[in-house]
Design a protein around this motif. Structure first.
Motif, PDB file in Angstrom:
ATOM      1  N   HIS A  88       0.817  -1.215   0.000  1.00 21.79           N
ATOM      2  CA  HIS A  88       0.000   0.000   0.000  1.00 21.79           C
ATOM      3  C   HIS A  88       0.849   1.263   0.000  1.00 21.79           C
ATOM      4  CE1 HIS A  88      -3.087  -2.976   1.109  1.00 21.79           C
ATOM      5  NE2 HIS A  88      -3.845  -2.180   0.382  1.00 21.79           N
ATOM      6  N   LEU A  89       2.052   1.193   0.562  1.00 24.77           N
ATOM      7  CA  LEU A  89       2.973   2.329   0.435  1.00 24.77           C
ATOM      8  C   LEU A  89       3.383   2.512  -1.019  1.00 24.77           C
ATOM      9  CD1 LEU A  89       4.749   4.568   1.586  1.00 24.77           C
ATOM     10  CD2 LEU A  89       6.476   2.828   2.130  1.00 24.77           C
ATOM     11  N   ALA A  90       3.600   1.414  -1.735  1.00 22.02           N
ATOM     12  CA  ALA A  90       3.938   1.496  -3.161  1.00 22.02           C
ATOM     13  C   ALA A  90       2.816   2.169  -3.947  1.00 22.02           C
ATOM     14  CB  ALA A  90       4.209   0.099  -3.717  1.00 22.02           C
ATOM     15  N   LEU A  91       1.583   1.759  -3.665  1.00 27.04           N
ATOM     16  CA  LEU A  91       0.429   2.383  -4.337  1.00 27.04           C
ATOM     17  C   LEU A  91       0.347   3.872  -4.009  1.00 27.04           C
ATOM     18  CD1 LEU A  91      -2.185  -0.427  -3.649  1.00 27.04           C
ATOM     19  CD2 LEU A  91      -1.233   0.169  -5.883  1.00 27.04           C
ATOM     20  N   LYS A  92       0.614   4.196  -2.758  1.00 28.75           N
ATOM     21  CA  LYS A  92       0.529   5.586  -2.306  1.00 28.75           C
ATOM     22  C   LYS A  92       1.578   6.450  -3.009  1.00 28.75           C
ATOM     23  CE  LYS A  92      -1.287   8.305   1.016  1.00 28.75           C
ATOM     24  NZ  LYS A  92      -2.726   8.524   1.184  1.00 28.75           N
ATOM     25  N   LEU A  93       2.813   5.950  -3.061  1.00 25.38           N
ATOM     26  CA  LEU A  93       3.865   6.701  -3.748  1.00 25.38           C
ATOM     27  C   LEU A  93       3.551   6.856  -5.238  1.00 25.38           C
ATOM     28  CD1 LEU A  93       7.166   5.348  -2.147  1.00 25.38           C
ATOM     29  CD2 LEU A  93       6.425   7.741  -2.211  1.00 25.38           C
ATOM     30  N   ALA A  94       3.077   5.784  -5.852  1.00 28.88           N
ATOM     31  CA  ALA A  94       2.748   5.852  -7.275  1.00 28.88           C
ATOM     32  C   ALA A  94       1.616   6.839  -7.538  1.00 28.88           C
ATOM     33  CB  ALA A  94       2.370   4.465  -7.784  1.00 28.88           C
ATOM     34  N   SER A  95       0.676   6.919  -6.594  1.00 32.44           N
ATOM     35  CA  SER A  95      -0.438   7.862  -6.762  1.00 32.44           C
ATOM     36  C   SER A  95       0.025   9.312  -6.654  1.00 32.44           C
ATOM     37  CB  SER A  95      -1.534   7.585  -5.722  1.00 32.44           C
ATOM     38  OG  SER A  95      -1.127   7.998  -4.428  1.00 32.44           O
ATOM     39  N   LYS A  96       1.225   9.531  -6.087  1.00 25.36           N
ATOM     40  CA  LYS A  96       1.801  10.871  -5.982  1.00 25.36           C
ATOM     41  C   LYS A  96       2.753  11.170  -7.138  1.00 25.36           C
ATOM     42  CE  LYS A  96      -0.111  11.850  -1.978  1.00 25.36           C
ATOM     43  NZ  LYS A  96      -1.124  12.935  -1.811  1.00 25.36           N
ATOM     44  N   GLY A  97       2.769  10.317  -8.160  1.00 26.27           N
ATOM     45  CA  GLY A  97       3.564  10.583  -9.358  1.00 26.27           C
ATOM     46  C   GLY A  97       4.909   9.896  -9.407  1.00 26.27           C
TER      47      GLY A  97
ATOM     48  N   LEU B 209       9.423   6.333   7.976  1.00 22.79           N
ATOM     49  CA  LEU B 209       7.965   6.297   7.909  1.00 22.79           C
ATOM     50  C   LEU B 209       7.443   5.271   8.906  1.00 22.79           C
ATOM     51  CD1 LEU B 209       7.393   6.276   4.031  1.00 22.79           C
ATOM     52  CD2 LEU B 209       7.557   8.241   5.569  1.00 22.79           C
ATOM     53  N   HIS B 210       6.280   5.569   9.497  1.00 26.34           N
ATOM     54  CA  HIS B 210       5.667   4.668  10.478  1.00 26.34           C
ATOM     55  C   HIS B 210       4.253   4.325  10.036  1.00 26.34           C
ATOM     56  CE1 HIS B 210       8.748   5.297  13.666  1.00 26.34           C
ATOM     57  NE2 HIS B 210       8.887   6.464  13.057  1.00 26.34           N
ATOM     58  N   ASN B 211       3.924   3.041  10.088  1.00 26.32           N
ATOM     59  CA  ASN B 211       2.574   2.611   9.723  1.00 26.32           C
ATOM     60  C   ASN B 211       1.637   2.711  10.929  1.00 26.32           C
ATOM     61  OD1 ASN B 211       0.675   1.662   7.851  1.00 26.32           O
ATOM     62  ND2 ASN B 211       0.832  -0.410   8.666  1.00 26.32           N
ATOM     63  N   THR B 212       1.583   3.913  11.489  1.00 27.30           N
ATOM     64  CA  THR B 212       0.672   4.222  12.581  1.00 27.30           C
ATOM     65  C   THR B 212       0.164   5.636  12.339  1.00 27.30           C
ATOM     66  OG1 THR B 212       0.430   4.278  14.993  1.00 27.30           O
ATOM     67  CG2 THR B 212       2.494   5.125  14.098  1.00 27.30           C
ATOM     68  N   MET B 213      -0.696   6.109  13.207  1.00 25.89           N
ATOM     69  CA  MET B 213      -1.160   7.495  13.060  1.00 25.89           C
ATOM     70  C   MET B 213      -0.778   8.281  14.307  1.00 25.89           C
ATOM     71  SD  MET B 213      -5.280   7.023  13.471  1.00 25.89           S
ATOM     72  CE  MET B 213      -6.053   6.421  14.972  1.00 25.89           C
ATOM     73  N   HIS B 214      -0.622   9.572  14.134  1.00 24.00           N
ATOM     74  CA  HIS B 214      -0.130  10.436  15.208  1.00 24.00           C
ATOM     75  C   HIS B 214      -1.025  10.346  16.446  1.00 24.00           C
ATOM     76  CE1 HIS B 214       2.016  13.849  16.954  1.00 24.00           C
ATOM     77  NE2 HIS B 214       0.837  14.297  17.346  1.00 24.00           N
TER      78      HIS B 214
ATOM     79  N   VAL C 176       2.326   7.896   8.850  1.00 22.20           N
ATOM     80  CA  VAL C 176       1.572   7.996   7.594  1.00 22.20           C
ATOM     81  C   VAL C 176       0.523   6.891   7.470  1.00 22.20           C
ATOM     82  CG1 VAL C 176       3.469   9.138   6.392  1.00 22.20           C
ATOM     83  CG2 VAL C 176       3.316   6.633   6.340  1.00 22.20           C
ATOM     84  N   GLY C 177       0.261   6.182   8.545  1.00 24.87           N
ATOM     85  CA  GLY C 177      -0.629   5.035   8.439  1.00 24.87           C
ATOM     86  C   GLY C 177      -1.984   5.246   9.095  1.00 24.87           C
TER      87      GLY C 177
ATOM     88  N   PHE D 168       1.957  12.504   5.010  1.00 19.15           N
ATOM     89  CA  PHE D 168       2.473  11.889   3.782  1.00 19.15           C
ATOM     90  C   PHE D 168       2.808  12.957   2.747  1.00 19.15           C
ATOM     91  CE2 PHE D 168       2.718   9.427  -0.068  1.00 19.15           C
ATOM     92  CZ  PHE D 168       3.297   8.255   0.363  1.00 19.15           C
ATOM     93  N   ASP D 169       1.959  13.945   2.619  1.00 17.62           N
ATOM     94  CA  ASP D 169       2.238  15.041   1.675  1.00 17.62           C
ATOM     95  C   ASP D 169       3.509  15.786   2.077  1.00 17.62           C
ATOM     96  OD1 ASP D 169       0.036  14.438   0.139  1.00 17.62           O
ATOM     97  OD2 ASP D 169      -1.272  15.917   1.089  1.00 17.62           O
ATOM     98  N   ARG D 170       3.687  16.003   3.380  1.00 19.35           N
ATOM     99  CA  ARG D 170       4.895  16.678   3.864  1.00 19.35           C
ATOM    100  C   ARG D 170       6.129  15.831   3.570  1.00 19.35           C
ATOM    101  NH1 ARG D 170       3.529  17.063   8.902  1.00 19.35           N
ATOM    102  NH2 ARG D 170       2.254  18.898   8.513  1.00 19.35           N
ATOM    103  N   PHE D 171       6.004  14.531   3.779  1.00 19.01           N
ATOM    104  CA  PHE D 171       7.105  13.623   3.472  1.00 19.01           C
ATOM    105  C   PHE D 171       7.486  13.695   1.995  1.00 19.01           C
ATOM    106  CE2 PHE D 171       7.624   9.336   1.535  1.00 19.01           C
ATOM    107  CZ  PHE D 171       8.982   9.180   1.792  1.00 19.01           C
ATOM    108  N   VAL D 172       6.494  13.681   1.108  1.00 17.20           N
ATOM    109  CA  VAL D 172       6.773  13.724  -0.334  1.00 17.20           C
ATOM    110  C   VAL D 172       7.501  15.010  -0.705  1.00 17.20           C
ATOM    111  CG1 VAL D 172       5.697  13.884  -2.622  1.00 17.20           C
ATOM    112  CG2 VAL D 172       4.932  12.139  -0.994  1.00 17.20           C
TER     113      VAL D 172
END
Length: 477
Positions: A24-33, A218-223, A242-243, A454-458
């Motif tokens: 799902h991280l791969a999908l997320k990165l791909a969705s950001k270009g 990156l952490h697969n949790t939420m703040h 970012v999770g 996630f947007d900030r990370f990108v």
């Protein structure tokens, strides 16, 4: 910068609990270009099916995700789960050179791309491979921030006599930045004396030494789940919650095949049961247990009188035996229980008939239980699971403990299950689970904390790639 071609090479650990969020991280990165090359071990590809490409449907939707495999040096038929220690000795010794070769070849084949490396924190080799090729190094931790913070501060544990922790010792660890006091009985198994000589402890020590050189974590949790821990970690390195990525919106969930086993469909059986009456039981995709545990649990389920769905995957016994259940168990449970080798866990947990989840407290399972608003009975077995139990029961308050002590007792199990499924406390647990579900949904909205992170990370990632490229150009001149 807008015309730059970003290409992420992503390599997950070869275990289901790591593969799921990585996909799902791969999908997320791909969705950001980003263009993504997602790398599975050949053994994982073999399990998925030799012709399997888990991203073929995602590509048809317009995402640029390529798929590749790397061998680990062992025959495909070698049982990596049963012979875990041997597998990881080979992975530690031989896999880094294989990755190095793969990365070098990929970059030479198309030098116009701006490459970066996105790997599982459990791997120590990115600290060597990334600087060799001038790659930005992104480390992805697929578990809780708590279970990252403890080994991240390995030196403090050693300084205070808590690494390794004596197995029977109970002392409070109250000096880790951002971490509330945690008893030594709740720390991860690889920090304890009984696990100190294992390949896991050796690998973790190397990995947490290496992660300090990562550019981003990156952490697969939420703040909202672990705010103090995440904030404290961010003071050392850029850390982003970012999770949970498994539930990110507008991703092609149905288009990705990432289950290592065939899934049984429990829908018809569950349809015949009243709402919230069924206990779902699963120890996840990796953990091994003993025949004694399985037999006591089987008899406990029968004695409880509660309807249940029980996932018993092939190879769950540490002995390697195929038969995990007592003789005649299948006949005794007719109408009351359904035993399957594997299933779509989210589909089962989200079914209205399911009222609770008896679980080993793996992080994926915990997130999925939270996402579906289903309270948990916690029976941690190894690794991060005891720490997850502490969070579930004491911090997030949507679960209970199955038992105290190392050995299970069928009568104790039956009483716990009956009380859990029929008691007034279940409603309170369900209310807490529902609150967590709502918080998770909010974090994943377009203006939620995980989406903003996630947007900030990108943005930070792209800026870092440009900085590295400029530095390399100056060095060449």
């Amino acid at each position: 910068m807008g015309s730059a071609k970003w290409h992420a090479i992503m390599i997950s650990l070869p275990h289901q609990g790591h593969i799921n969020p990585f996909v799902h991280l791969a999908l997320k990165l791909a969705s950001k270009g980003f263009t993504v090359t997602f790398v599975h071990l050949e053994s994982v590809h073999y399990k998925l099916g030799r012709e399997a490409d888990p991203f073929s449907e995602a590509r048809r939707s317009g995402l640029d995700i390529r798929y590749a495999t790397i061998g680990d040096g062992l025959p495909l038929e070698f049982d990596r789960d049963l012979h875990f220690e041997e597998h990881w000795r080979v992975m530690m010794r031989d896999f880094p050179a294989r990755v190095d070769e793969f990365v070098g070849k990929a970059m030479r084949s198309d030098p116009d791309w701006e490459y970066l490396l996105v790997t599982d924190t459990f791997y120590p080799w990115p600290a060597v491979v990334a600087p060799k090729y001038n790659l930005v190094n992104v480390s992805f931790w697929t578990q809780t921030a708590l279970t990252f913070a403890l080994p991240y501060h390995w030196h403090l544990l050693q300084l205070n006599g808590h690494f390794p922790c004596k197995d029977k010792m109970e002392e409070e660890i109250d000096y880790i930045p951002g971490v509330e006091s945690i008893n030594t009985k709740d720390v991860m198994s690889y920090l304890k004396e009984s696990g100190v000589s294992s390949i896991v402890t050796k690998a973790m020590a190397a990995a947490f030494d290496a992660v300090k050189s990562a550019d981003f974590i990156l952490h697969n949790t939420m703040h909202e789940l672990e705010p103090q821990t995440l904030s404290a970690l961010h003071k050392y390195q850029p850390n982003y919650a970012v999770g949970p990525l498994n539930f990110s919106k507008n991703l092609h969930h149905s288009a990705v095949s990432n289950s290592l086993w065939s899934e049984a469909d429990c829908t018809d059986w569950l349809r015949s049961k009243p709402p919230a009456s069924v206990l779902y039981v699963s120890f996840g995709s990796f953990i091994h247990t003993t025949k004694q545990v399985m037999e006591e649990l089987a008899h406990g389920l029968l004695l409880s009188g509660v309807d249940f769905v029980w996932v018993i995957r092939p190879g769950i016994l540490s002995s390697g035996d195929a038969d995990a259940l007592p003789e005649g168990f299948g006949d005794e449970i007719k109408g009351k229980g359904l035993v399957v080798p594997w299933c779509n866990q989210i589909r089962v947990l989200s079914n209205p008939a399911v009222g609770g989840f008896l679980t080993h407290c793996g992080w994926n399972s915990t997130l999925e239980s939270m996402w579906c608003g289903v309270p948990m009975i916690c029976y941690p077995i190894a690794y991060d699971q005891t720490a997850n139990r502490k969070l579930v029961i004491e911090k997030w308050k949507f679960g209970v403990n199955l038992c105290d002590g190392e050995r299970l007792d069928r009568a104790e199990i039956a009483e716990k299950i009956k009380g859990f499924m029929s008691g007034a406390s279940l409603e309170k647990l369900r209310q807490e689970a529902t609150k967590l579900k709502a918080a998770m949904e909010k974090a994943l909205e377009f203006d939620g904390s995980s989406e903003r992170n996630f947007d900030r990370f990108v943005e930070d990632l792209k800026a870092k790639i440009v900085d590295v490229k400029s530095r390399v150009a100056r060095e060449i001149r």
